[in-house]
Design a protein around this motif. Structure first.
Motif, PDB file in Angstrom:
ATOM      1  N   ARG A   1       1.174  -1.347  -0.207  1.00 57.80           N
ATOM      2  CA  ARG A   1       0.266  -0.105   0.227  1.00 57.80           C
ATOM      3  C   ARG A   1       0.870   1.629  -0.298  1.00 57.80           C
ATOM      4  O   ARG A   1       0.616   1.957  -0.926  1.00 57.80           O
ATOM      5  CB  ARG A   1      -1.101  -0.173   1.151  1.00 57.80           C
ATOM      6  CG  ARG A   1      -2.197   0.903   1.201  1.00 57.80           C
ATOM      7  CD  ARG A   1      -2.613   0.736   2.145  1.00 57.80           C
ATOM      8  NE  ARG A   1      -3.213  -0.088   3.051  1.00 57.80           N
ATOM      9  CZ  ARG A   1      -4.855  -0.026   2.557  1.00 57.80           C
ATOM     10  NH1 ARG A   1      -5.147   1.274   1.944  1.00 57.80           N
ATOM     11  NH2 ARG A   1      -5.541  -1.296   2.970  1.00 57.80           N
ATOM     12  N   ARG A   2       1.814   1.453   0.852  1.00 60.54           N
ATOM     13  CA  ARG A   2       2.766   2.360   0.748  1.00 60.54           C
ATOM     14  C   ARG A   2       3.439   2.683  -0.865  1.00 60.54           C
ATOM     15  O   ARG A   2       3.752   3.777  -0.914  1.00 60.54           O
ATOM     16  CB  ARG A   2       3.687   2.018   2.258  1.00 60.54           C
ATOM     17  CG  ARG A   2       4.886   3.081   1.648  1.00 60.54           C
ATOM     18  CD  ARG A   2       6.047   2.841   3.150  1.00 60.54           C
ATOM     19  NE  ARG A   2       6.900   3.467   3.207  1.00 60.54           N
ATOM     20  CZ  ARG A   2       7.005   4.471   3.721  1.00 60.54           C
ATOM     21  NH1 ARG A   2       6.397   5.514   4.842  1.00 60.54           N
ATOM     22  NH2 ARG A   2       7.966   5.360   3.988  1.00 60.54           N
ATOM     23  N   ARG A   3       4.035   1.720  -1.300  1.00 62.15           N
ATOM     24  CA  ARG A   3       4.855   1.582  -2.381  1.00 62.15           C
ATOM     25  C   ARG A   3       4.027   2.430  -3.291  1.00 62.15           C
ATOM     26  O   ARG A   3       4.107   2.813  -4.405  1.00 62.15           O
ATOM     27  CB  ARG A   3       5.471   0.330  -2.885  1.00 62.15           C
ATOM     28  CG  ARG A   3       6.125   0.518  -3.917  1.00 62.15           C
ATOM     29  CD  ARG A   3       6.837  -0.947  -4.182  1.00 62.15           C
ATOM     30  NE  ARG A   3       5.884  -2.004  -3.826  1.00 62.15           N
ATOM     31  CZ  ARG A   3       6.266  -3.090  -2.770  1.00 62.15           C
ATOM     32  NH1 ARG A   3       7.138  -2.837  -1.999  1.00 62.15           N
ATOM     33  NH2 ARG A   3       5.022  -4.379  -2.759  1.00 62.15           N
ATOM     34  N   LYS A   4       2.849   1.870  -3.224  1.00 57.59           N
ATOM     35  CA  LYS A   4       1.179   2.458  -4.431  1.00 57.59           C
ATOM     36  C   LYS A   4       1.065   4.048  -4.423  1.00 57.59           C
ATOM     37  O   LYS A   4       1.377   4.517  -4.769  1.00 57.59           O
ATOM     38  CB  LYS A   4       0.729   1.484  -4.448  1.00 57.59           C
ATOM     39  CG  LYS A   4      -0.093   0.905  -4.603  1.00 57.59           C
ATOM     40  CD  LYS A   4      -1.354  -0.114  -4.661  1.00 57.59           C
ATOM     41  CE  LYS A   4      -1.533  -1.129  -5.433  1.00 57.59           C
ATOM     42  NZ  LYS A   4      -3.007  -1.986  -5.896  1.00 57.59           N
ATOM     43  N   ARG A   5       1.231   4.137  -2.751  1.00 60.00           N
ATOM     44  CA  ARG A   5       1.747   5.480  -2.658  1.00 60.00           C
ATOM     45  C   ARG A   5       2.539   6.365  -3.509  1.00 60.00           C
ATOM     46  O   ARG A   5       2.493   7.449  -3.807  1.00 60.00           O
ATOM     47  CB  ARG A   5       1.267   5.911  -1.396  1.00 60.00           C
ATOM     48  CG  ARG A   5       0.649   7.891  -1.108  1.00 60.00           C
ATOM     49  CD  ARG A   5       0.506   8.183  -0.248  1.00 60.00           C
ATOM     50  NE  ARG A   5       1.546   7.911   0.932  1.00 60.00           N
ATOM     51  CZ  ARG A   5       1.946   6.638   2.609  1.00 60.00           C
ATOM     52  NH1 ARG A   5       1.872   5.664   2.361  1.00 60.00           N
ATOM     53  NH2 ARG A   5       3.033   6.148   3.096  1.00 60.00           N
ATOM     54  N   HIS A   6       3.770   6.192  -3.454  1.00 59.49           N
ATOM     55  CA  HIS A   6       5.229   6.261  -3.656  1.00 59.49           C
ATOM     56  C   HIS A   6       5.114   6.557  -5.229  1.00 59.49           C
ATOM     57  O   HIS A   6       5.360   7.263  -5.464  1.00 59.49           O
ATOM     58  CB  HIS A   6       5.894   5.476  -3.380  1.00 59.49           C
ATOM     59  CG  HIS A   6       6.209   5.641  -1.742  1.00 59.49           C
ATOM     60  ND1 HIS A   6       6.859   4.581  -0.895  1.00 59.49           N
ATOM     61  CD2 HIS A   6       6.052   6.643  -1.176  1.00 59.49           C
ATOM     62  CE1 HIS A   6       7.640   5.215   0.270  1.00 59.49           C
ATOM     63  NE2 HIS A   6       6.695   6.457   0.088  1.00 59.49           N
ATOM     64  N   LEU A   7       4.407   5.176  -5.874  1.00 64.72           N
ATOM     65  CA  LEU A   7       4.307   5.689  -7.347  1.00 64.72           C
ATOM     66  C   LEU A   7       3.173   5.756  -7.678  1.00 64.72           C
ATOM     67  O   LEU A   7       3.491   6.915  -8.694  1.00 64.72           O
ATOM     68  CB  LEU A   7       4.081   3.906  -7.435  1.00 64.72           C
ATOM     69  CG  LEU A   7       5.184   2.923  -7.055  1.00 64.72           C
ATOM     70  CD1 LEU A   7       4.293   1.546  -7.915  1.00 64.72           C
ATOM     71  CD2 LEU A   7       6.129   3.323  -8.460  1.00 64.72           C
ATOM     72  N   ARG A   8       1.944   6.304  -7.476  1.00 62.20           N
ATOM     73  CA  ARG A   8       1.165   7.500  -7.360  1.00 62.20           C
ATOM     74  C   ARG A   8       1.706   8.657  -7.174  1.00 62.20           C
ATOM     75  O   ARG A   8       1.274   9.987  -7.965  1.00 62.20           O
ATOM     76  CB  ARG A   8       0.129   6.957  -6.696  1.00 62.20           C
ATOM     77  CG  ARG A   8      -1.400   7.882  -6.454  1.00 62.20           C
ATOM     78  CD  ARG A   8      -2.081   7.336  -8.066  1.00 62.20           C
ATOM     79  NE  ARG A   8      -3.132   8.222  -7.798  1.00 62.20           N
ATOM     80  CZ  ARG A   8      -4.281   7.516  -9.184  1.00 62.20           C
ATOM     81  NH1 ARG A   8      -4.128   6.565 -10.017  1.00 62.20           N
ATOM     82  NH2 ARG A   8      -5.456   8.273  -8.922  1.00 62.20           N
TER      83      ARG A   8
END
Length: 310
Positions: A153-160
């Motif tokens: 979830r955290r990684r998706k936020r960074h990629l977003r």
């Protein structure tokens, strides 16, 4: 600028956002808020993979992400990763034991967000071969593979954040260009990794979902009965009417064999209420676990122990 006596630039990455405005003019500016998100996402993603030991086998390289002045182009952001610790080995980008470039890390993270892993295999060279659902393969360091299993979830936020400008309809693509490696000739240019809006959509934050289960007993009436489908009953209890699934097989068997039921009959039910809250909105469903008694409205007698109808 950090003191280069204590560290060294070990990696660089060029992000080029391309597109056109409504008049067909080539893109040359981005929203400042989007650029801020790009940099925040890059810092967050780099920090997580650095702590995981992806950039150095002996531990974190103490990476710090810096931004260089923009160059001529559509809209170019050049960032460098500056290693404060273990930089002597971390600087060997492109070597057999060197750290992967940040562009590759972003690519692996994006792939893991877009596709599930079909298979994986630990290789003799110390890497992991990942086979994605579309049967394409990727070879990544073990530390990167381990990190891809965590903090999704955290990684998706960074990629977003990194791809935030793609939310602007004028922006059509983001090209990530890694630094030149020793494998390339002097006149060869590294091939950029291209991300599009589909990649941006794939890292949309997951909805916050809260599921709760409550079991209660109540007197109820059957406001709708479906003899063919036990999932399409309607039950009125505690002043509420809900569609319900009836799981009491013995009761359903009695109904199938002709148990007379009136809309005014009263049942003592054991009900499970499942509540799913998504984005602040809650939906509930009922499951009738057992029918403990049945009181017919016309005679007022309890038929819970009555012999099944033939």
């Amino acid at each position: 600028m950090p003191d280069e006596s204590n560290g060294q630039v070990v990696d660089s990455l060029t992000l080029r956002f391309t597109g056109e405005d409504e008049n067909g003019v080539a893109l040359h500016e981005l929203r400042a808020a989007h650029v801020a998100e790009v940099l925040q996402g890059l810092v967050g993603l780099t920090t997580d993979f650095d702590k995981a030991g992806v950039f150095h086998s002996d531990g974190p390289a103490g990476s710090e992400v810096l931004v260089r002045p923009a160059q001529e182009g559509s809209f170019v952001i050049e960032v460098v990763r500056y290693a404060i610790e273990n930089w002597e080995t971390a600087a060997a980008v492109g070597g057999t034991v060197g750290a992967p470039p940040l562009a590759s890390v972003i690519w692996w993270a994006t792939r893991s967000a877009r596709a599930d892993v079909k298979d994986f295999d630990y290789l003799d060279n110390g890497n992991v071969k990942i086979v994605w659902q579309d049967d394409t393969a990727e070879e990544v360091p073990v530390a990167a593979w381990q990190e891809l299993q965590k903090r999704k979830r955290r990684r998706k936020r960074h990629l977003r954040q990194i791809m935030a400008p793609l939310a602007d309809p004028r922006v059509t693509a983001l090209d990530l260009t890694p630094p030149a490696s020793e494998e390339l000739g002097e006149d060869e240019i590294p091939v950029p990794i291209r991300l599009r809006r589909a990649d941006y959509d794939a890292v949309r934050p997951e909805d916050d979902i809260v599921e709760e289960e409550t079991i209660f007993e109540a007197e109820a009436r059957m406001s709708a009965i479906d003899f063919d489908d036990s999932t399409r009953w309607r039950v009125t209890a505690q002043g509420r009417t809900r569609s319900a699934t009836v799981e009491d097989r013995e009761f359903l068997s009695r109904v199938t064999r002709g148990l007379p039921i009136s809309k005014d009959d009263v049942f003592q039910l054991r009900i499970r209420e499942d509540a799913v809250t998504k984005n602040g909105s809650t939906r509930t469903s009922w499951t009738v676990l057992s029918v403990d008694s049945h009181r017919r409205a016309d005679r007022g007698d309890d038929s819970s122990q009555a012999a099944p109808s033939s």
